[in-house]
Design an enzyme around this catalytic site. Structure first.
Site, PDB file in Angstrom:
ATOM      1  N   CYS A  91     -54.899 -39.092  13.566  1.00 35.55           N
ATOM      2  CA  CYS A  91     -54.567 -38.065  12.584  1.00 35.55           C
ATOM      3  C   CYS A  91     -53.202 -38.362  11.981  1.00 35.55           C
ATOM      4  O   CYS A  91     -52.269 -38.719  12.710  1.00 35.55           O
ATOM      5  CB  CYS A  91     -54.558 -36.697  13.271  1.00 35.55           C
ATOM      6  SG  CYS A  91     -54.180 -35.323  12.185  1.00 35.55           S
ATOM      7  N   HIS A 133     -63.262 -33.030  11.322  1.00 30.11           N
ATOM      8  CA  HIS A 133     -61.834 -33.153  11.656  1.00 30.11           C
ATOM      9  C   HIS A 133     -60.981 -32.439  10.603  1.00 30.11           C
ATOM     10  O   HIS A 133     -60.095 -31.645  10.939  1.00 30.11           O
ATOM     11  CB  HIS A 133     -61.469 -34.643  11.731  1.00 30.11           C
ATOM     12  CG  HIS A 133     -60.024 -34.913  11.981  1.00 30.11           C
ATOM     13  ND1 HIS A 133     -59.566 -35.383  13.186  1.00 30.11           N
ATOM     14  CD2 HIS A 133     -58.922 -34.792  11.180  1.00 30.11           C
ATOM     15  CE1 HIS A 133     -58.244 -35.532  13.117  1.00 30.11           C
ATOM     16  NE2 HIS A 133     -57.842 -35.191  11.905  1.00 30.11           N
ATOM     17  N   GLU A 134     -61.259 -32.695   9.329  1.00 32.19           N
ATOM     18  CA  GLU A 134     -60.456 -32.097   8.255  1.00 32.19           C
ATOM     19  C   GLU A 134     -60.682 -30.595   8.156  1.00 32.19           C
ATOM     20  O   GLU A 134     -59.740 -29.836   7.906  1.00 32.19           O
ATOM     21  CB  GLU A 134     -60.727 -32.787   6.916  1.00 32.19           C
ATOM     22  CG  GLU A 134     -60.399 -34.271   6.877  1.00 32.19           C
ATOM     23  CD  GLU A 134     -58.996 -34.634   7.329  1.00 32.19           C
ATOM     24  OE1 GLU A 134     -58.068 -33.805   7.194  1.00 32.19           O
ATOM     25  OE2 GLU A 134     -58.810 -35.757   7.836  1.00 32.19           O
TER      26      GLU A 134
END
EC number: 3.5.1.88
Length: 170
Positions: A91, A133-134
């Site tokens: 990330c 994830h986003e």
């Protein structure tokens, strides 16, 4: 276009839940363009607006090898998740850290594009994982939240050490 500053863990602003975009305006399109430039500048494959201290439901992704196929998701919503998958994720807001995170193997997502047009997307593999994830970022959640408290603390300590080192170098 301009490169935006990416917030890093454990910055509390990363925990802010993003609000929906009410209307896609030229200002929103500029944010999208700046986010795409930032994602490329940081060599990431995805970026949520929360990561650049803009607390609106905007995500940009580009998993292409050519790095010239940006995908824009405004007000994204996962309609369906199928199967199980997981890869070692990294990330931009947690630099240098990677961890295996359980995710759905496939997702169906509804969103608006850069021009405000609604679309539905079936995603699998890396794209499905990246979307999840986003979208976690838009809820104020980071991939480190899936880890044990001990692993999360180790990552936080490592980032603090790097930050102190960088500050001494200035």
């Amino acid at each position: 276009m301009s490169v935006l500053q990416v917030l890093t863990f454990p910055d509390d602003r990363l925990r802010t839940v993003a609000k929906p975009v009410e209307k896609v305006t030229p200002e929103i399109q500029k944010i999208v363009d700046d986010m795409i430039e930032t994602m490329y500048d940081e060599e990431g494959i995805g970026l949520a607006a929360t990561q650049v201290d803009i607390h609106q439901r905007i995500v940009v992704i580009d998993i292409s090898e050519s790095r010239n196929e940006p995908m824009v998701l405004i007000n994204p919503e996962i309609l369906e998740k199928r199967g199980e998958d997981g890869i070692e994720e990294g990330c931009l807001s947690v630099p240098g850290a990677r961890a295996l995170v359980p995710r759905a193997a496939e997702v169906t997502v509804k969103a608006l594009d850069r021009d405000g047009h609604e679309f539905t997307l079936e995603a699998d593999d890396l794209l499905a994982i990246c979307i999840q994830h986003e979208l976690d970022h838009l809820q104020g959640k980071l991939f480190v939240d899936y880890l044990s408290p001990l692993k999360r603390k180790r990552i936080q300590d490592k980032l603090a050490k790097i930050k102190r080192f960088n500050e001494k170098q200035r």
